[in-house]
Design an enzyme around this catalytic site. Sequence first.
Site, mmCIF file in Angstrom:
data_model
loop_
_atom_site.group_PDB
_atom_site.id
_atom_site.type_symbol
_atom_site.label_atom_id
_atom_site.label_comp_id
_atom_site.label_asym_id
_atom_site.label_seq_id
_atom_site.Cartn_x
_atom_site.Cartn_y
_atom_site.Cartn_z
ATOM 1 C CD GLU A 75 -5.458 -5.827 -1.379
ATOM 2 O OE1 GLU A 75 -4.879 -4.725 -1.228
ATOM 3 O OE2 GLU A 75 -6.262 -6.300 -0.552
ATOM 4 C CD GLU B 189 -1.500 4.753 4.622
ATOM 5 O OE1 GLU B 189 -0.992 5.601 5.389
ATOM 6 O OE2 GLU B 189 -2.213 3.803 5.028
ATOM 7 C CG ASN C 160 -0.424 -0.212 2.519
ATOM 8 O OD1 ASN C 160 0.609 -0.839 2.667
ATOM 9 N ND2 ASN C 160 -1.083 0.315 3.525
ATOM 10 C CB CYS D 126 -5.315 -1.289 -1.673
ATOM 11 S SG CYS D 126 -6.638 -0.487 -0.770
ATOM 12 C CB CYS E 111 -10.999 -2.014 -0.086
ATOM 13 S SG CYS E 111 -10.318 -1.333 -1.615
HETATM 14 N N1 THU Z 1 -5.224 -1.526 2.582
HETATM 15 C C1 THU Z 1 -4.654 -2.326 1.632
HETATM 16 O O1 THU Z 1 -3.581 -2.013 1.109
HETATM 17 N N2 THU Z 1 -5.300 -3.461 1.293
HETATM 18 C C2 THU Z 1 -6.434 -3.921 1.884
HETATM 19 O O2 THU Z 1 -6.902 -5.000 1.547
HETATM 20 C C3 THU Z 1 -7.079 -3.128 2.923
HETATM 21 C C4 THU Z 1 -6.508 -1.789 3.180
HETATM 22 C C5 THU Z 1 -4.499 -0.319 3.007
HETATM 23 C C6 THU Z 1 -5.051 0.995 2.551
HETATM 24 C C7 THU Z 1 -4.505 1.932 3.605
HETATM 25 O O3 THU Z 1 -3.189 2.322 3.253
HETATM 26 C C8 THU Z 1 -4.415 1.072 4.863
HETATM 27 O O4 THU Z 1 -4.483 -0.270 4.413
HETATM 28 C C9 THU Z 1 -5.515 1.339 5.862
HETATM 29 O O5 THU Z 1 -6.761 1.252 5.267
#
Ligand code: THU
Length: 130
Positions: free
Chosen positions: A55, A44, A42, A53, A86
């Site tokens: 994925e 941000e 991920n 994310c 998500c």
């Molecule tokens: N996140 C992912 O990378 N994958 C998921 O399946 C769920 C959430 C990340 C997004 C964000 O950077 C952090 O987790 C908190 O939501």
Amino acid sequence: MNDSDLVEAARQARLAAQAPFSGFLVGAALETAEGAIITGCNVESATYGLTICAERVALVKALSEGHSRFVQVAVVADAGQPTPPCGACRQLLWEYAGNLDVVLANLTEVTGRHQLADLLPLPFDRRQLE
Ligand code: THU
């Protein structure tokens, strides 16, 4: 390929996560039909909304490198409960990777297994545009 290779690749990818705002580090690993592993973490943004994310990072990396057929994805976070993809990730994975096996894991064990079709019932995809 056994699960642990893919899960281990996701665990390794997680270490590159850019998650200064949530502190929630996620790694993903996609297995292609040819047996290659493409990973993502991920990333941000200070805007929050531009966060991507793990994925989707793995998916766009794979597509941009010419991979087009996929069999499973592993998602790893440091959490007692499973970290399922998500809604946005489910949609894009469905459109570009189809009915994947989805393996959820934490740092020590596999915590869940699903078919993507079960996680995204009644999907909107290119068939609606034909
Ligand atoms: N996140 C992912 O990378 N994958 C998921 O399946 C769920 C959430 C990340 C997004 C964000 O950077 C952090 O987790 C908190 O939501």
